[in-house]
Design an enzyme around this catalytic site. Structure first.
Site, PDB file in Angstrom:
ATOM      1  N   ARG A 222      -4.278   3.891   5.542  1.00  0.00           N
ATOM      2  CA  ARG A 222      -3.398   3.201   4.503  1.00  0.00           C
ATOM      3  C   ARG A 222      -3.173   4.439   3.095  1.00  0.00           C
TER       4      ARG A 222
ATOM      5  N   GLU B 158       2.356  -1.345   8.498  1.00  0.00           N
ATOM      6  CA  GLU B 158       0.907  -0.614   7.729  1.00  0.00           C
ATOM      7  C   GLU B 158       0.196  -1.887   7.002  1.00  0.00           C
TER       8      GLU B 158
ATOM      9  N   TRP C 236       6.606  -4.360  17.729  1.00  0.00           N
ATOM     10  CA  TRP C 236       6.952  -3.153  16.351  1.00  0.00           C
ATOM     11  C   TRP C 236       6.062  -2.414  16.874  1.00  0.00           C
TER      12      TRP C 236
ATOM     13  N   GLN D  93      22.272   7.782  -5.762  1.00  0.00           N
ATOM     14  CA  GLN D  93      22.450   7.267  -7.348  1.00  0.00           C
ATOM     15  C   GLN D  93      23.502   9.042  -8.303  1.00  0.00           C
TER      16      GLN D  93
ATOM     17  N   PRO E 132       4.339 -11.110  17.961  1.00  0.00           N
ATOM     18  CA  PRO E 132       6.155 -11.748  17.734  1.00  0.00           C
ATOM     19  C   PRO E 132       5.106 -13.293  17.115  1.00  0.00           C
ATOM     20  N   GLY E 133       4.459 -13.737  17.251  1.00  0.00           N
ATOM     21  CA  GLY E 133       4.180 -14.694  15.709  1.00  0.00           C
ATOM     22  C   GLY E 133       3.685 -14.175  15.120  1.00  0.00           C
TER      23      GLY E 133
ATOM     24  N   ARG F  73      26.242  19.813  -9.665  1.00  0.00           N
ATOM     25  CA  ARG F  73      27.073  18.803  -9.772  1.00  0.00           C
ATOM     26  C   ARG F  73      27.502  18.882 -12.026  1.00  0.00           C
TER      27      ARG F  73
ATOM     28  N   PHE G  54      23.351  11.443  -6.844  1.00  0.00           N
ATOM     29  CA  PHE G  54      24.098  12.444  -5.445  1.00  0.00           C
ATOM     30  C   PHE G  54      25.528  12.106  -6.174  1.00  0.00           C
TER      31      PHE G  54
ATOM     32  N   GLN H 232       3.389  -7.025  -0.335  1.00  0.00           N
ATOM     33  CA  GLN H 232       3.202  -8.541  -0.275  1.00  0.00           C
ATOM     34  C   GLN H 232       0.396  -8.227   0.152  1.00  0.00           C
TER      35      GLN H 232
HETATM   36  N1  CO8 Z   1     -13.421  -3.444   5.919  1.00  0.00           N
HETATM   37  C1  CO8 Z   1     -14.581  -4.021   6.289  1.00  0.00           C
HETATM   38  N2  CO8 Z   1     -14.553  -5.453   6.097  1.00  0.00           N
HETATM   39  C2  CO8 Z   1     -13.648  -5.733   6.271  1.00  0.00           C
HETATM   40  C3  CO8 Z   1     -12.383  -5.223   5.818  1.00  0.00           C
HETATM   41  C4  CO8 Z   1     -12.522  -3.924   5.810  1.00  0.00           C
HETATM   42  N3  CO8 Z   1     -11.387  -3.177   5.393  1.00  0.00           N
HETATM   43  N4  CO8 Z   1     -11.279  -5.327   5.421  1.00  0.00           N
HETATM   44  C5  CO8 Z   1     -11.945  -6.767   5.762  1.00  0.00           C
HETATM   45  N5  CO8 Z   1     -12.773  -7.199   6.134  1.00  0.00           N
HETATM   46  C6  CO8 Z   1     -13.909  -8.675   6.808  1.00  0.00           C
HETATM   47  C7  CO8 Z   1     -14.225  -9.419   5.072  1.00  0.00           C
HETATM   48  O1  CO8 Z   1     -15.213  -9.032   4.827  1.00  0.00           O
HETATM   49  C8  CO8 Z   1     -14.642 -10.636   6.070  1.00  0.00           C
HETATM   50  O2  CO8 Z   1     -15.819 -10.331   6.442  1.00  0.00           O
HETATM   51  P1  CO8 Z   1     -16.940 -11.636   6.005  1.00  0.00           P
HETATM   52  O3  CO8 Z   1     -16.457 -13.073   7.731  1.00  0.00           O
HETATM   53  O4  CO8 Z   1     -18.201 -11.058   6.756  1.00  0.00           O
HETATM   54  O5  CO8 Z   1     -17.053 -12.183   5.066  1.00  0.00           O
HETATM   55  C9  CO8 Z   1     -13.494 -10.156   7.440  1.00  0.00           C
HETATM   56  O6  CO8 Z   1     -13.314  -8.515   7.688  1.00  0.00           O
HETATM   57  C10 CO8 Z   1     -12.511 -11.171   7.456  1.00  0.00           C
HETATM   58  O7  CO8 Z   1     -11.700 -10.434   6.067  1.00  0.00           O
HETATM   59  P2  CO8 Z   1     -10.457 -11.113   5.335  1.00  0.00           P
HETATM   60  O8  CO8 Z   1     -10.760 -12.719   5.122  1.00  0.00           O
HETATM   61  O9  CO8 Z   1      -9.639 -10.503   4.575  1.00  0.00           O
HETATM   62  O10 CO8 Z   1      -9.120 -12.118   6.306  1.00  0.00           O
HETATM   63  P3  CO8 Z   1      -7.690 -12.517   6.305  1.00  0.00           P
HETATM   64  O11 CO8 Z   1      -8.141 -13.792   7.555  1.00  0.00           O
HETATM   65  O12 CO8 Z   1      -7.614 -13.047   5.024  1.00  0.00           O
HETATM   66  O13 CO8 Z   1      -6.690 -11.403   6.513  1.00  0.00           O
HETATM   67  C11 CO8 Z   1      -5.038  -9.553   5.939  1.00  0.00           C
HETATM   68  C12 CO8 Z   1      -6.629 -10.152   6.017  1.00  0.00           C
HETATM   69  C13 CO8 Z   1      -6.385  -8.499   4.556  1.00  0.00           C
HETATM   70  C14 CO8 Z   1      -4.155 -10.263   5.347  1.00  0.00           C
HETATM   71  C15 CO8 Z   1      -5.204  -8.418   6.549  1.00  0.00           C
HETATM   72  O14 CO8 Z   1      -4.959  -9.710   8.190  1.00  0.00           O
HETATM   73  C16 CO8 Z   1      -4.373  -7.446   7.032  1.00  0.00           C
HETATM   74  O15 CO8 Z   1      -4.500  -6.476   6.166  1.00  0.00           O
HETATM   75  N6  CO8 Z   1      -3.196  -8.216   7.363  1.00  0.00           N
HETATM   76  C17 CO8 Z   1      -2.040  -6.611   7.847  1.00  0.00           C
HETATM   77  C18 CO8 Z   1      -1.552  -6.398   8.996  1.00  0.00           C
HETATM   78  C19 CO8 Z   1      -1.259  -4.858   8.893  1.00  0.00           C
HETATM   79  O16 CO8 Z   1      -1.374  -4.278   8.039  1.00  0.00           O
HETATM   80  N7  CO8 Z   1      -0.661  -4.887  10.031  1.00  0.00           N
HETATM   81  C20 CO8 Z   1      -0.556  -3.779   9.987  1.00  0.00           C
HETATM   82  C21 CO8 Z   1       0.124  -2.987  11.200  1.00  0.00           C
HETATM   83  S1  CO8 Z   1      -0.426  -1.199  12.070  1.00  0.00           S
HETATM   84  C22 CO8 Z   1       1.543  -0.757  11.277  1.00  0.00           C
HETATM   85  O17 CO8 Z   1       1.870  -1.435  10.568  1.00  0.00           O
HETATM   86  C23 CO8 Z   1       1.733   0.631  11.714  1.00  0.00           C
HETATM   87  C24 CO8 Z   1       2.490   1.396  11.318  1.00  0.00           C
HETATM   88  C25 CO8 Z   1       3.296   2.392  11.882  1.00  0.00           C
HETATM   89  C26 CO8 Z   1       2.116   3.080  11.952  1.00  0.00           C
HETATM   90  C27 CO8 Z   1       2.556   3.927  10.088  1.00  0.00           C
HETATM   91  C28 CO8 Z   1       2.224   5.816  10.220  1.00  0.00           C
HETATM   92  C29 CO8 Z   1       2.981   6.504   9.271  1.00  0.00           C
HETATM   93  P1  FAD Z   2       5.066 -11.911   8.689  1.00  0.00           P
HETATM   94  O1  FAD Z   2       3.974 -11.536   8.073  1.00  0.00           O
HETATM   95  O2  FAD Z   2       5.885 -12.612   9.269  1.00  0.00           O
HETATM   96  O3  FAD Z   2       5.958 -11.227   7.378  1.00  0.00           O
HETATM   97  C1  FAD Z   2       7.453 -11.691   6.728  1.00  0.00           C
HETATM   98  C2  FAD Z   2       7.191 -11.708   4.929  1.00  0.00           C
HETATM   99  O4  FAD Z   2       6.368 -12.785   3.977  1.00  0.00           O
HETATM  100  C3  FAD Z   2       6.740 -10.350   4.491  1.00  0.00           C
HETATM  101  O5  FAD Z   2       7.808 -10.802   3.238  1.00  0.00           O
HETATM  102  C4  FAD Z   2       5.060 -10.690   4.392  1.00  0.00           C
HETATM  103  O6  FAD Z   2       5.217 -10.005   3.488  1.00  0.00           O
HETATM  104  C5  FAD Z   2       4.822 -12.109   3.237  1.00  0.00           C
HETATM  105  N1  FAD Z   2       3.778 -12.565   3.540  1.00  0.00           N
HETATM  106  C6  FAD Z   2       3.090 -12.927   5.002  1.00  0.00           C
HETATM  107  N2  FAD Z   2       1.918 -13.461   5.327  1.00  0.00           N
HETATM  108  C7  FAD Z   2       2.086 -13.263   3.611  1.00  0.00           C
HETATM  109  C8  FAD Z   2       0.564 -14.357   2.628  1.00  0.00           C
HETATM  110  N3  FAD Z   2      -0.130 -14.569   3.038  1.00  0.00           N
HETATM  111  N4  FAD Z   2       1.213 -13.689   1.095  1.00  0.00           N
HETATM  112  C9  FAD Z   2       2.101 -13.821   0.219  1.00  0.00           C
HETATM  113  N5  FAD Z   2       2.987 -12.888   0.925  1.00  0.00           N
HETATM  114  C10 FAD Z   2       3.002 -13.121   2.495  1.00  0.00           C
HETATM  115  N6  FAD Z   2       2.620  -3.207  14.060  1.00  0.00           N
HETATM  116  C11 FAD Z   2       1.174  -2.661  14.858  1.00  0.00           C
HETATM  117  O7  FAD Z   2       0.142  -3.141  15.224  1.00  0.00           O
HETATM  118  N7  FAD Z   2       1.579  -1.205  15.877  1.00  0.00           N
HETATM  119  C12 FAD Z   2       2.296  -0.392  15.351  1.00  0.00           C
HETATM  120  O8  FAD Z   2       2.862   0.448  15.382  1.00  0.00           O
HETATM  121  C13 FAD Z   2       3.515  -0.825  14.014  1.00  0.00           C
HETATM  122  N8  FAD Z   2       4.320  -0.104  14.099  1.00  0.00           N
HETATM  123  C14 FAD Z   2       5.529  -1.051  12.946  1.00  0.00           C
HETATM  124  C15 FAD Z   2       6.781   0.084  13.215  1.00  0.00           C
HETATM  125  C16 FAD Z   2       8.044  -0.858  12.630  1.00  0.00           C
HETATM  126  C17 FAD Z   2       9.574   0.520  12.415  1.00  0.00           C
HETATM  127  C18 FAD Z   2       7.842  -1.882  11.995  1.00  0.00           C
HETATM  128  C19 FAD Z   2       9.009  -2.612  11.435  1.00  0.00           C
HETATM  129  C20 FAD Z   2       6.338  -2.178  12.190  1.00  0.00           C
HETATM  130  C21 FAD Z   2       5.376  -2.146  13.218  1.00  0.00           C
HETATM  131  N9  FAD Z   2       3.911  -2.971  13.097  1.00  0.00           N
HETATM  132  C22 FAD Z   2       3.554  -2.514  14.225  1.00  0.00           C
HETATM  133  C23 FAD Z   2       4.033  -4.591  12.570  1.00  0.00           C
HETATM  134  C24 FAD Z   2       4.467  -4.142  10.956  1.00  0.00           C
HETATM  135  O9  FAD Z   2       2.551  -4.683  10.471  1.00  0.00           O
HETATM  136  C25 FAD Z   2       4.538  -5.712  10.675  1.00  0.00           C
HETATM  137  O10 FAD Z   2       5.640  -5.681  11.086  1.00  0.00           O
HETATM  138  C26 FAD Z   2       3.621  -5.883   9.293  1.00  0.00           C
HETATM  139  O11 FAD Z   2       2.724  -6.121   9.362  1.00  0.00           O
HETATM  140  C27 FAD Z   2       4.383  -7.356   8.385  1.00  0.00           C
HETATM  141  O12 FAD Z   2       3.958  -8.359   9.338  1.00  0.00           O
HETATM  142  P2  FAD Z   2       5.607  -9.087   9.885  1.00  0.00           P
HETATM  143  O13 FAD Z   2       6.628  -9.027  10.378  1.00  0.00           O
HETATM  144  O14 FAD Z   2       4.839  -9.977  11.081  1.00  0.00           O
HETATM  145  O15 FAD Z   2       5.557 -10.275   8.771  1.00  0.00           O
END
Ligand code: CO8
Ligand code: FAD
Length: 382
Positions: A243, A363, A156, A336, A128-129, A268, A338, A367
């Site tokens: 991704r 995912e 989520w 649009q 949540p946070g 249409r 349709f 941003q």
């Molecule tokens: N490979 C190897 N190492 C990595 C990678 C990578 N890809 N990425 C980062 N690292 C390493 C860095 O090199 C660094 O290493 P070191 O400390 O040794 O230099 C260390 O990890 C820390 O990396 P950062 O400094 O970049 O870490 P930050 O805290 O700044 O965070 C991000 C980076 C990019 C902001 C990261 O927190 C992020 O990706 N945030 C987004 C989270 C996200 O994508 N959540 C998705 C949740 S899952 C989901 O939404 C599922 C959806 C449902 C499924 C969909 C199916 C269709």
């Molecule tokens: P926040 O991180 O609070 O972001 C709020 C806004 O601020 C966004 O516009 C974001 O882009 C922006 N923002 C945040 N940080 C920055 C920055 N550094 N620079 C610029 N802009 C920024 N998670 C899982 O772990 N597993 C799952 O299976 C999964 N499935 C999901 C399915 C659904 C339907 C949904 C809605 C979410 C799911 N998620 C899952 C979570 C999803 O990955 C997160 O909702 C997403 O990563 C964004 O996190 P948040 O909602 O906390 O938004």
């Protein structure tokens, strides 16, 4: 040599998954959207057809496909319904940290069962946070003897009401930053795990999204994936696999919108001609075609880089960013084209419109993809 053509195996996988989507998913999608029922029946058939666990190596019971082939499958599933595709790809997301970093024994135990039986798993990272800021998670795993005890709340979490096991990211050393996070595989029937109610989302409504609480959940030490403190990197490396595949699902949606709109525009008529013969409409269709084609090219590139054994994070984020925008734009332009009926639930376009938005959020938001891409630039262009 550079080739944009598919080889015989890839064409066969394309044909199989395209036919599956047309025959099994497309006819069921509107009803699943209405009822929000989890698509178990389709998942079972997809499992039998070899369209689940596509990136799991054959040794561990998966299809053992390359990333390009996985992307082809994901696009076709997404063409059918991105709610169904999300249920399938979220399962793949849960598996990805194990593929990347688990011991042979853990892989055999947890990936092996996914090949044998149609089961799903969840990737439980977001809280949540803390969503974008993975390093900010609070769920704790405290070592007690040869076990860990997990406490915290995840939010989520896709598939969590139906999951057989979870990938859980938790803090094991609060003083160590990202190096204080550890990844666990946790059986869903472990006492103390409680999935919340199914969330009612804007789109992809048959996909199952819930809060999950972990209260004094006891996990054996052997369920640590890789080593203690490696969890953050595992979670990130998983995204390098997923991704491109999430982006492929977005391409499927963008392509579906293009095809539906192009057919409708030829039928249409207004002002004495088919609306496709009005340049204002034709140009929207042209833009939709470019969106789908360009997004697919980026998806395949990001998949190909991974298949070539190179780090693909830069291209994976580009593909995710571009394809999700293509999906949102094509769904919007599709409505649009349709006209009024595009807004009505009798037509597929309003569902595509609602389904598309999540691609810019989950995912990693758009941003966050820009953040990842931009962080690569100084090293590329010093
Ligand atoms: N490979 C190897 N190492 C990595 C990678 C990578 N890809 N990425 C980062 N690292 C390493 C860095 O090199 C660094 O290493 P070191 O400390 O040794 O230099 C260390 O990890 C820390 O990396 P950062 O400094 O970049 O870490 P930050 O805290 O700044 O965070 C991000 C980076 C990019 C902001 C990261 O927190 C992020 O990706 N945030 C987004 C989270 C996200 O994508 N959540 C998705 C949740 S899952 C989901 O939404 C599922 C959806 C449902 C499924 C969909 C199916 C269709
Ligand atoms: P926040 O991180 O609070 O972001 C709020 C806004 O601020 C966004 O516009 C974001 O882009 C922006 N923002 C945040 N940080 C920055 C920055 N550094 N620079 C610029 N802009 C920024 N998670 C899982 O772990 N597993 C799952 O299976 C999964 N499935 C999901 C399915 C659904 C339907 C949904 C809605 C979410 C799911 N998620 C899952 C979570 C999803 O990955 C997160 O909702 C997403 O990563 C964004 O996190 P948040 O909602 O906390 O938004």
């Amino acid at each position: 040599p550079v080739s944009f053509g598919l080889n015989d195996d890839q064409r066969a996988i394309d044909e199989l998954s395209r036919t599956f989507a047309q025959e099994k998913i497309v006819p069921a999608a509107a009803e699943l959207d209405r009822t929000m029922e989890y698509p178990w029946a389709i998942l079972k058939e997809a499992h039998a057809a070899g369209l689940m666990n596509t990136h799991v190596p054959e040794e561990y019971g998966g299809a053992g496909l390359g990333m390009v082939e996985c992307a082809i499958v994901s696009e076709n599933l997404g063409f059918g319904c991105t709610g169904v595709q999300t249920a399938i790809e979220a399962n793949g997301l849960a598996e990805a940290p194990l593929i990347v970093g688990a011991s042979h024994e853990l892989k055999m135990k947890y990936l092996g069962r996914m090949g044998e039986t149609p089961l799903v798993a969840s990737y439980a990272v977001t809280e949540p946070g803390a969503g974008s800021d993975v390093a900010g998670i609070k769920t704790k795993a405290v070592k007690e003897g040869d076990k860990f005890v997990i406490n915290g709340t995840k939010m989520w979490i896709t598939n969590s009401g139906h999951a057989n096991w979870f990938f859980v990211l938790a803090v094991t050393d609060p003083s160590a930053g990202v190096k204080g996070l550890t990844g666990f595989v946790v059986d869903a029937d472990t006492p103390g795990i409680t999935p919340g109610r199914k969330e009612i989302n804007m789109g992809q409504r048959c996909s199952d999204t819930r809060m999950v609480t972990f209260q004094d959940v006891v996990v054996p030490q052997e369920n640590v994936i890789g080593a203690v403190g490696e969890g953050f990197k595992l979670a990130m490396k998983a995204f390098d696999i997923t991704r491109p595949l999430v982006a492929a699902g977005a391409v499927g949606l963008a392509q579906r919108a293009l095809e539906e709109a192009t057919k409708y525009a030829q039928e249409r008529k207004t002002m004495g001609k088919a609306i496709i013969d009005h340049q204002g409409v034709a140009f929207m269709l042209a833009d939709m075609a470019v969106n789908a084609e360009a997004a697919r090219a980026l998806v395949w590139k990001s998949a190909w880089v991974k298949d070539a054994g190179q780090r693909n994070s830069y291209y994976a984020s580009m593909a995710k960013l571009y394809a999700s925008r293509a999906a949102v734009e094509n769904a919007s332009m599709g409505v649009q084209v349709f006209g009024g009926i595009g807004f009505n639930t009798e037509m597929p376009m309003e569902k595509l419109y609602r389904d598309s938005k999540i691609f810019e959020l989950y995912e990693g938001t758009s941003q966050i993809q820009r953040l990842v891409i931009s962080r690569h630039l100084p090293a590329l262009y010093p």
